[in-house]
Motif scaffolding. Structure first.
Motif, PDB file in Angstrom:
ATOM      1  N   UNK A 145      21.176 -17.628  -2.560  1.00  0.00           N
ATOM      2  CA  UNK A 145      19.796 -17.686  -3.020  1.00  0.00           C
ATOM      3  C   UNK A 145      18.998 -18.531  -2.045  1.00  0.00           C
ATOM      4  N   UNK A 146      17.873 -18.038  -1.615  1.00  0.00           N
ATOM      5  CA  UNK A 146      17.037 -18.782  -0.671  1.00  0.00           C
ATOM      6  C   UNK A 146      16.423 -20.019  -1.323  1.00  0.00           C
ATOM      7  N   UNK A 147      16.488 -20.099  -2.650  1.00  0.00           N
ATOM      8  CA  UNK A 147      16.008 -21.289  -3.342  1.00  0.00           C
ATOM      9  C   UNK A 147      17.020 -22.432  -3.258  1.00  0.00           C
ATOM     10  N   UNK A 148      18.282 -22.082  -3.011  1.00  0.00           N
ATOM     11  CA  UNK A 148      19.344 -23.081  -2.959  1.00  0.00           C
ATOM     12  C   UNK A 148      19.856 -23.349  -1.553  1.00  0.00           C
ATOM     13  N   UNK A 149      19.683 -22.390  -0.662  1.00  0.00           N
ATOM     14  CA  UNK A 149      20.214 -22.580   0.692  1.00  0.00           C
ATOM     15  C   UNK A 149      19.471 -21.747   1.725  1.00  0.00           C
ATOM     16  N   UNK A 150      19.585 -22.194   2.952  1.00  0.00           N
ATOM     17  CA  UNK A 150      19.038 -21.472   4.100  1.00  0.00           C
ATOM     18  C   UNK A 150      20.160 -21.329   5.120  1.00  0.00           C
TER      19      UNK A 150
END
Length: 295
Positions: A145-150
């Motif tokens: 999830x881009x909200x949790x990781x990049x």
């Protein structure tokens, strides 16, 4: 669960027990070879040719990409032991629900990343890998999830982490079974790169192959690239660290040593009565404080 009996900073080896019937020791003493093992290593003096070594360096990314093409996400087990072994992931918090920003340098297909995100909902993770294919596997994982990781592709020896991560913004960097795959002459470039994004007073958590690990003793003649440095049949490479080498490597780039010790683990196959000696180096190095901080 690991059961510590003595402080891990003790100069002597500390024996611990594990759930799977293996035992491990932590301390500053390197593994002692048997006479047969010592003889085998003594005889193995012929190095891979300079031409082939240059070719391996040039094709390092291709070889790791092919590794992930062959093995997909199935080769490495998920590393649920990470928070258990590295309590600093929790200890770095100043208060219970504090949001931590971590960098997993060399994330592979997420075997360490996703267990961490599952176990701790207050972590945001940057993650990068040398292999474009590995990065794509991470992005395709159902837990991504881009909200949790990049996640992003990066050659840590030359690509500037500041292109993807703000300076002095990361609370914890994990460098787990990554540095060993890089040529010893370029390892310092990785540490220099990581230093730029790590907050002052915060730490790099390191775990990798140690001197005289079983994997080192299994290499056949014709695999040696240099001192403690070998090539596998698939073209990927592996370095086996001594405590002193790692200390000097980090020290030269401005880090301070917090913990740096061998973990000697013997796994037992009871059915075949086979004992396999594993040796790792598990360490913690800190970027010096520039102001009051805690880790």
């Amino acid at each position: 669960m690991f059961q510590e009996k003595v402080s891990a900073n003790c100069l002597n080896m500390v024996t611990t027990s594990t759930e799977d019937g293996a035992f491990q020791k932590k301390g500053h003493s390197a593994r002692v070879l048997s006479p047969e093992e010592a003889e085998k290593l003594e005889k193995d003096k012929v190095l891979v040719s300079e031409f082939k070594q240059l070719k391996l360096e040039k094709e390092a990314q291709k070889n790791w990409d092919l590794f992930y093409k062959r093995n997909s996400t199935n080769f490495f087990k998920d590393r649920h032991w990470t928070t258990r072994e590295f309590q600093e992931l929790k200890a770095c918090r100043e208060f219970a629900d504090q949001k931590l920003t971590i960098l997993e340098a060399g994330c592979g297909v997420g075997n360490c990343l996703f267990p961490l995100l599952e176990e701790d909902l207050n972590i945001f993770a940057y993650a990068c890998d040398f292999s474009p294919r590995a990065v794509e596997y991470v992005k395709k994982n159902a837990l991504y999830s881009t909200e949790r990781c990049k996640v992003f592709q990066c050659d840590l020896t030359k690509d500037d982490l500041l292109d993807n991560i703000p300076a002095d913004s990361v609370d914890v960097v994990t460098l787990i079974f990554v540095l060993s795959a890089i040529h010893p002459d370029k390892m310092h470039l990785v540490l220099r790169n990581i230093y730029k994004v790590l907050k002052p007073g915060k730490c790099v958590l390191f775990r990798d192959y140690g001197l005289y690990d079983h994997a080192m003793l299994r290499f056949k003649s014709g695999s040696k690239l240099g001192e403690n440095f070998y090539v596998r049949q698939d073209g990927t490479r592996s370095y086996f660290f001594t405590e002193e080498f790692l200390f000097q490597l980090f020290k030269a780039e401005g880090y301070e040593q917090v913990v740096n010790e061998y973990v000697q683990r013997e796994t037992v196959n009871r059915k075949e009565d086979l004992r396999v000696p594993r040796v790792f180096l598990q360490s913690k190095f800190q970027k010096p404080f520039s102001e009051t901080s805690s880790c």
